[in-house]
Structure formats: structure tokens, C-alpha cells
Design a protein around this motif. Structure first.
Motif, PDB file in Angstrom:
ATOM      1  N   ILE A 150      36.928  52.315  43.870  1.00 21.14           N
ATOM      2  CA  ILE A 150      37.817  52.408  42.714  1.00 21.14           C
ATOM      3  C   ILE A 150      38.580  51.091  42.627  1.00 21.14           C
ATOM      4  O   ILE A 150      39.323  50.729  43.551  1.00 21.14           O
ATOM      5  CB  ILE A 150      38.807  53.579  42.850  1.00 21.14           C
ATOM      6  CG1 ILE A 150      38.065  54.898  43.097  1.00 21.14           C
ATOM      7  CG2 ILE A 150      39.697  53.649  41.596  1.00 21.14           C
ATOM      8  CD1 ILE A 150      37.056  55.297  42.043  1.00 21.14           C
ATOM      9  N   LEU A 151      38.328  50.359  41.549  1.00 20.79           N
ATOM     10  CA  LEU A 151      39.073  49.131  41.285  1.00 20.79           C
ATOM     11  C   LEU A 151      40.189  49.481  40.306  1.00 20.79           C
ATOM     12  O   LEU A 151      39.983  50.254  39.372  1.00 20.79           O
ATOM     13  CB  LEU A 151      38.168  48.057  40.671  1.00 20.79           C
ATOM     14  CG  LEU A 151      36.883  47.693  41.409  1.00 20.79           C
ATOM     15  CD1 LEU A 151      36.246  46.461  40.779  1.00 20.79           C
ATOM     16  CD2 LEU A 151      37.122  47.450  42.884  1.00 20.79           C
ATOM     17  N   GLU A 152      41.331  48.887  40.529  1.00 22.39           N
ATOM     18  CA  GLU A 152      42.476  49.278  39.711  1.00 22.39           C
ATOM     19  C   GLU A 152      43.395  48.082  39.501  1.00 22.39           C
ATOM     20  O   GLU A 152      43.574  47.255  40.396  1.00 22.39           O
ATOM     21  CB  GLU A 152      43.227  50.410  40.459  1.00 22.39           C
ATOM     22  CG  GLU A 152      44.300  51.079  39.641  1.00 22.39           C
ATOM     23  CD  GLU A 152      44.756  52.416  40.270  1.00 22.39           C
ATOM     24  OE1 GLU A 152      44.144  52.866  41.274  1.00 22.39           O
ATOM     25  OE2 GLU A 152      45.730  52.986  39.764  1.00 22.39           O
ATOM     26  N   GLU A 153      43.952  48.026  38.313  1.00 18.01           N
ATOM     27  CA  GLU A 153      44.920  46.965  38.031  1.00 18.01           C
ATOM     28  C   GLU A 153      46.129  47.171  38.957  1.00 18.01           C
ATOM     29  O   GLU A 153      46.617  48.285  39.125  1.00 18.01           O
ATOM     30  CB  GLU A 153      45.317  47.014  36.550  1.00 18.01           C
ATOM     31  CG  GLU A 153      46.044  45.780  36.080  1.00 18.01           C
ATOM     32  CD  GLU A 153      47.542  45.854  36.323  1.00 18.01           C
ATOM     33  OE1 GLU A 153      48.140  44.810  36.672  1.00 18.01           O
ATOM     34  OE2 GLU A 153      48.098  46.958  36.203  1.00 18.01           O
ATOM     35  N   ARG A 154      46.571  46.094  39.592  1.00 17.76           N
ATOM     36  CA  ARG A 154      47.511  46.208  40.698  1.00 17.76           C
ATOM     37  C   ARG A 154      48.812  46.934  40.327  1.00 17.76           C
ATOM     38  O   ARG A 154      49.256  47.830  41.057  1.00 17.76           O
ATOM     39  CB  ARG A 154      47.838  44.798  41.232  1.00 17.76           C
ATOM     40  CG  ARG A 154      48.622  44.784  42.528  1.00 17.76           C
ATOM     41  CD  ARG A 154      48.634  43.364  43.113  1.00 17.76           C
ATOM     42  NE  ARG A 154      49.357  43.334  44.372  1.00 17.76           N
ATOM     43  CZ  ARG A 154      50.669  43.192  44.490  1.00 17.76           C
ATOM     44  NH1 ARG A 154      51.410  43.071  43.377  1.00 17.76           N
ATOM     45  NH2 ARG A 154      51.256  43.184  45.665  1.00 17.76           N
ATOM     46  N   GLU A 155      49.398  46.588  39.204  1.00 20.44           N
ATOM     47  CA  GLU A 155      50.664  47.226  38.804  1.00 20.44           C
ATOM     48  C   GLU A 155      50.454  48.713  38.526  1.00 20.44           C
ATOM     49  O   GLU A 155      51.311  49.539  38.823  1.00 20.44           O
ATOM     50  CB  GLU A 155      51.250  46.537  37.556  1.00 20.44           C
ATOM     51  CG  GLU A 155      51.657  45.092  37.772  1.00 20.44           C
ATOM     52  CD  GLU A 155      52.668  44.937  38.916  1.00 20.44           C
ATOM     53  OE1 GLU A 155      53.601  45.771  39.011  1.00 20.44           O
ATOM     54  OE2 GLU A 155      52.500  44.000  39.726  1.00 20.44           O
ATOM     55  N   HIS A 156      49.307  49.016  37.949  1.00 25.35           N
ATOM     56  CA  HIS A 156      48.950  50.403  37.658  1.00 25.35           C
ATOM     57  C   HIS A 156      48.869  51.195  38.955  1.00 25.35           C
ATOM     58  O   HIS A 156      49.376  52.321  39.058  1.00 25.35           O
ATOM     59  CB  HIS A 156      47.608  50.413  36.916  1.00 25.35           C
ATOM     60  CG  HIS A 156      47.179  51.754  36.409  1.00 25.35           C
ATOM     61  ND1 HIS A 156      46.485  52.664  37.180  1.00 25.35           N
ATOM     62  CD2 HIS A 156      47.346  52.348  35.200  1.00 25.35           C
ATOM     63  CE1 HIS A 156      46.248  53.757  36.466  1.00 25.35           C
ATOM     64  NE2 HIS A 156      46.759  53.588  35.262  1.00 25.35           N
ATOM     65  N   ALA A 157      48.256  50.599  39.959  1.00 29.62           N
ATOM     66  CA  ALA A 157      48.097  51.270  41.257  1.00 29.62           C
ATOM     67  C   ALA A 157      49.447  51.440  41.947  1.00 29.62           C
ATOM     68  O   ALA A 157      49.757  52.512  42.488  1.00 29.62           O
ATOM     69  CB  ALA A 157      47.148  50.465  42.135  1.00 29.62           C
ATOM     70  N   LEU A 158      50.259  50.390  41.896  1.00 33.88           N
ATOM     71  CA  LEU A 158      51.580  50.462  42.543  1.00 33.88           C
ATOM     72  C   LEU A 158      52.455  51.512  41.870  1.00 33.88           C
ATOM     73  O   LEU A 158      53.152  52.281  42.533  1.00 33.88           O
ATOM     74  CB  LEU A 158      52.272  49.089  42.489  1.00 33.88           C
ATOM     75  CG  LEU A 158      51.656  48.001  43.376  1.00 33.88           C
ATOM     76  CD1 LEU A 158      52.305  46.642  43.084  1.00 33.88           C
ATOM     77  CD2 LEU A 158      51.801  48.351  44.867  1.00 33.88           C
TER      78      LEU A 158
END
Lengths: 81, 414
Positions: B242-250
Motif C-alpha cells: 500500500i503506497l500512500e501520500e505521506r500526509e494522508h498516512a500521518l
């Protein structure tokens, strides 16, 4: 082959070859709505009917089948003719 | 969009060394091979009788029966990997969830549904067109794994497929990362699968002189960089990240395994199956990935090699690494997990990406097993036979495919 034999054989086909849950089978079960048999599944069902009952079912007759009971009717009619 | 960074928040795999990420990683670190004599099909008349099979795979343990029987084995493997990766990331969407419209899929596969293709062609030739399955075409097409996953997990975002042979799932990861960076999605399920332990695939790769015929020693047959290597060992399975935009993940409190920072590609423009001698194409892909990551060659701590165990690949990859890293090439651990998994073709890059990510998390490098006899043409540090602890900053993972496709990915701690 009498009707109950056709029914029982058809049920086995639906379970073994189409992967349908046996508990969901009923004479009035609708292929599309109740058994999740889509247009591709109907083609598969026809192939199974032809192979296992030794009958020939033209597309236009196949299109009339919507329930398990109707499939039994059709096979019964074909075997009698 | 310049600021959007891509992190990894979920992992899933089913492959010859493990049916879960944890089992896979444990076995990779202990140097456990997943290769054996082929059980699924008759190999009596085939030159290569060994493979990395996903043994004891009872598909209905994972996928509802009605669904599973419409899918080729390759798509089943990707489906299972994607399911596990989504669960690991804590992502589950109901129909029409707004987040699901920002979530997509990129799958890589080398051959797609080759087993179903063989079966349907057999039916066509021996019975006739009227008995070809209505599911035949949807089973064989290479994009169906991504389509099926979108259907079953409600993923409405970008959905595409990379088919660059043995580089396919590395391309899938890189392409998925780019989609997130340019704002087309916030989350991507990316990875790949193949299920090519079939008579046609084994015959075809053997005729291309690519497969090991070390049938008497299955566990020792995949021996990347060793002088006695004699070809790759076919394997099957799948992996998804699962790749995710960093801010979205945080923002949602996700676990960040690592960050994907570099993606480089090139073409050999040389030969359909052989790498360009001198490894210029592979070297250019590695350099492109370094440039993309804006780091220097000195920053790479570990290379997860393509390392197939063919004469040509391993020697050429070694030269290419020296071209990029110069004298420092000798100080960089270069490991090939294909020594244990065999070669998953389109699934390989994603399984190796998982190994790379866990190498960063744990500071432990999986070994290249079966390394016993040095080859003068392969004279780097291949992490022979024993896992090794190391301080790991950046890991480069290489994948090269028939057609001359070269891909390098770079991961670092998130």
C-alpha cells in the motif's frame, strides 16, 4: 430420467460447476437476482446442461430461463422431445 | 504537487517461502528455500522439473468459491496479497466511500493467466469453440487482477497494469508512486503476481535456455552470482504494497514502513531476452533512480539485486553495479532473495520491495543462499548464506525484464 432426477442432477451441477451455495438453491431461486449468476454464468450453465443432459439448447430458448425451476422445465421438455 | 511524498503503509504477499509477510520474512532471514520438485503438474518430459510453488494453496481458504473459480491462479495470488496489504494498512472501504475514489491499483504481471490460456486453447482445439469458457478471456487478460481487486475492495481510483515481464511489479510500484505524487490518488495498491508453473511456460522458458535444469538438487538450484549457476528457477506468487501520500498516512495514524524515494527506468534497446553486455541499460536505470531520489551513490546501503541465477543476468548486473558505484561497489551488500523464492517473474519486484522495506525496518539484510563457489565475473559482496545486520539508510531494488526493461527503486526509512 424423471423430474426429481433432473432436479437433483441440476442442483449438483450448480454446486459443483458453477460454485453456487447449495443452501441457496430453490425451485423459484432466480439465477441473476438470487444466485448471482451473471450473463457469463448463464452461458456456463448452458454448457453444463448440454454436456450433462445430452441436450441442445439454442440461445433464444436459453434466454427464457430465469429460475432454477425453469431450467428443470426446459431440460425435461428437451429430454422428452 | 512537488511536496507530495510516498510512504508504504501496508504489506501483503503469498509466495513460495511464505503465505504471509511475517512467515516470508522469517524464512528469508533464516535462509530457507521454497523450491522443490514441481507437484502441481506433470513435468516428466520437461527439462526443468523444479520450481518455487505456493504449496498447500487452497484458494477457497482465501477467496469465496464462486469468485475464485472465475479467476486465474495469478489473479488469485494478487487478490490475496492485496487483501492482506489493505488489512495491514487498516484500509477497508464501503461502497461509495469518498476515500475510495482517491484509491487505485497498479498491478504488474509478466504473463497473466497463462494456465487458463493453455486450458482454453486445449478446449478450443480438442472439443471446439462452443465449449470455450465465457470466463476464458477475463481469466487470461493481464489487467484483470487489478480490475477484480477494484471490484471486490471498492477502489474507484486510477487502475492500470504494467506488463514489463520480470520488471513488471517494480514498474507497478514506481508508476503507482508517480500517480500519488502528481495528485491523481492518495492511496495505491501496487504490486504484482504471476503463476507460470505451467507446461507451456516451463517449456518456453527452457527453450529460451533461461531455466535451471539442476533437477537433482532443487534446494541448491537457484544460486545467484555463484559460479555454478545454470539458470533461474520458476516460481509463482504475488505481493502487494500500500503506497500512500505521506500526509494522508500521518493524518490517519497509519504505520509507516518506509518511503519510496527513487524510481528509474531504461531500455537496453539490444535483445529480446539477453541483457546488453556491459550492463549499460541496467546502470542507467540505477543512476536515474539515484537522480530521482536526489541522493548520491554513496548513500545506498544495500542493493536488493535482480540476481536471477542466470549466467547473463548476474554477470551483467555485477558490471552495472560497478559502473554506478565505482570502487564503493565492493563495500555494498548485494543480496538476491531469488536464491530462496525462485523467480516470480512479474511478482518478483514486489516481493523484493517487501524484503527491501523490511530490511530498512529491521536493519537486517536477507542472504543470498547457495553461494559456495565465487565466479571471477561476480566479485561483489553478495551477503552469502547468512543474514546480516547492518545500518541501513537507502535500499536500491533492481528488476530487469525480457525486452530489455530495466527498473530500479529506492526506499528509505519514513
Amino acid at each position: 430420467m424423471d423430474r426429481s432426477e433432473i432436479e437433483s442432477k441440476l442442483n449438483d451441477l450448480l454446486v459443483d460447476e458453477l460454485g453456487i451455495d447449495r443452501d441457496a438453491l430453490a425451485q423459484d431461486a432466480k439465477f441473476e437476482e438470487d444466485l448471482d449468476v451473471d450473463s457469463l454464468g448463464v452461458v456456463e450453465l448452458l454448457m453444463a446442461l448440454e454436456d450433462n443432459f445430452g441436450v441442445k439448447i439454442p440461445d433464444e430458448e436459453a434466454e427464457q430461463i430465469t429460475t432454477v425451476g425453469e431450467a428443470v422445465d426446459l431440460v425435461e421438455k428437451k429430454l422428452a422431445s | 504537487m512537488e511536496d507530495r511524498r510516498v510512504v508504504i503503509t501496508g504489506l501483503g504477499t503469498i509466495n513460495p517461502v511464505g503465505a504471509t509477510v511475517d512467515a516470508t520474512w522469517k524464512n528469508l532471514l533464516s535462509g530457507t528455500s521454497g523450491i522443490g520438485r514441481v507437484q502441481r503438474i506433470d513435468v516428466s518430459d520437461l527439462p526443468s522439473k523444479i520450481a518455487g510453488e505456493v504449496s498447500d494453496f487452497e484458494v477457497t481458504d482465501y477467496i469465496p468459491k464462486r469468485l475464485a473459480r472465475r479467476m486465474d491462479r495469478y489473479a488469485q495470488f494478487f487478490w490475496v496479497a492485496a487483501r492482506d496489504a489493505l488489512a495491514d494498512a487498516g484500509i477497508a472501504y464501503e461502497e461509495d466511500d469518498p476515500e475510495a475514489y482517491r484509491t487505485g491499483v497498479v498491478v504488474g504481471t509478466g504473463i497473466g493467466g497463462v494456465e487458463s490460456f493453455e486450458q482454453e486453447i486445449d478446449t478450443l482445439f480438442h472439443i471446439g469453440p462452443h465449449r470455450v469458457s465465457p470466463y476464458g478471456i477475463p481469466k487470461i487478460i493481464s489487467n484483470i487482477a487489478g480490475g477484480q481487486v477494484s471490484i471486490d475492495f471498492n477502489l474507484y481510483g486510477p487502475n492500470t497494469t504494467a506488463v514489463t515481464a520480470c520488471a513488471a511489479s517494480a514498474n507497478a510500484l514506481g508508476d503507482a508512486g508517480e500517480l500519488i505524487k502528481r495528485g491523481a490518488a492518495d492511496v495505491m495498491v501496487a504490486g504484482g503476481a504471476d503463476a507460470s508453473i505451467t507446461r507451456f511456460a516451463l517449456a518456453g522458458f527452457a527453450q529460451a535456455r533461461a531455466l535451471s535444469t539442476n533437477n537433482d538438487d532443487p534446494l541448491g538450484a537457484s544460486r545467484p552470482f555463484d559460479a555454478d549457476r545454470d539458470g533461474f528457477v520458476m516460481a509463482e506468487g504475488g505481493a502487494a504494497l500500500i503506497l500512500e501520500e505521506r500526509e494522508h498516512a500521518l493524518a490517519r495514524g497509519a504505520t509507516l514502513y518506509a518511503e519510496l524515494v527513487g524510481y528509474g527506468m531504461s531500455a537496453d534497446a539490444y535483445h529480446i531476452t539477453l541483457p546488453r553486455p556491459g550492463g549499460d541499460g541496467a546502470a542507467r536505470a540505477m543512476k536515474a533512480a539515484l537522480d530521482h531520489a536526489r541522493i548520491a551513490p554513496e548513500d545506498i546501503s544495500v542493493i536488493n539485486a535482480h540476481g536471477t541465477s542466470t549466467q547473463a543476468n548476474d554477470a551483467t548486473e555485477t558490471v552495472a553495479i560497478k559502473t554506478v558505484f565505482g570502487d564503493r561497489a565492493y563495500q555494498i551488500p548485494v543480496s538476491s532473495i531469488k536464491s530462496m523464492t525462485g523467480h516470480l517473474l512479474g511478482g518478483a519486484g514486489a516481493v523484493e520491495a517487501i524484503a527491501s522495506v523490511l530490511t530498512i525496518r529491521d536493519g537486517t539484510i536477507p542472504p543470498t543462499i547457495n553461494y559456495t563457489t565465487p565466479d571471477p565475473e561476480c566479485d561483489l559482496d553478495y551477503v552469502p548464506n547468512e543474514a546480516r545486520e547492518a545500518e541501513v539508510r537507502y535500499v536500491m531494488s533492481n528488476s530487469f525484464g525480457f525486452g530489455g526493461h530495466n527498473v530500479a527503486l529506492i526506499f528509505t526509512a519514513a
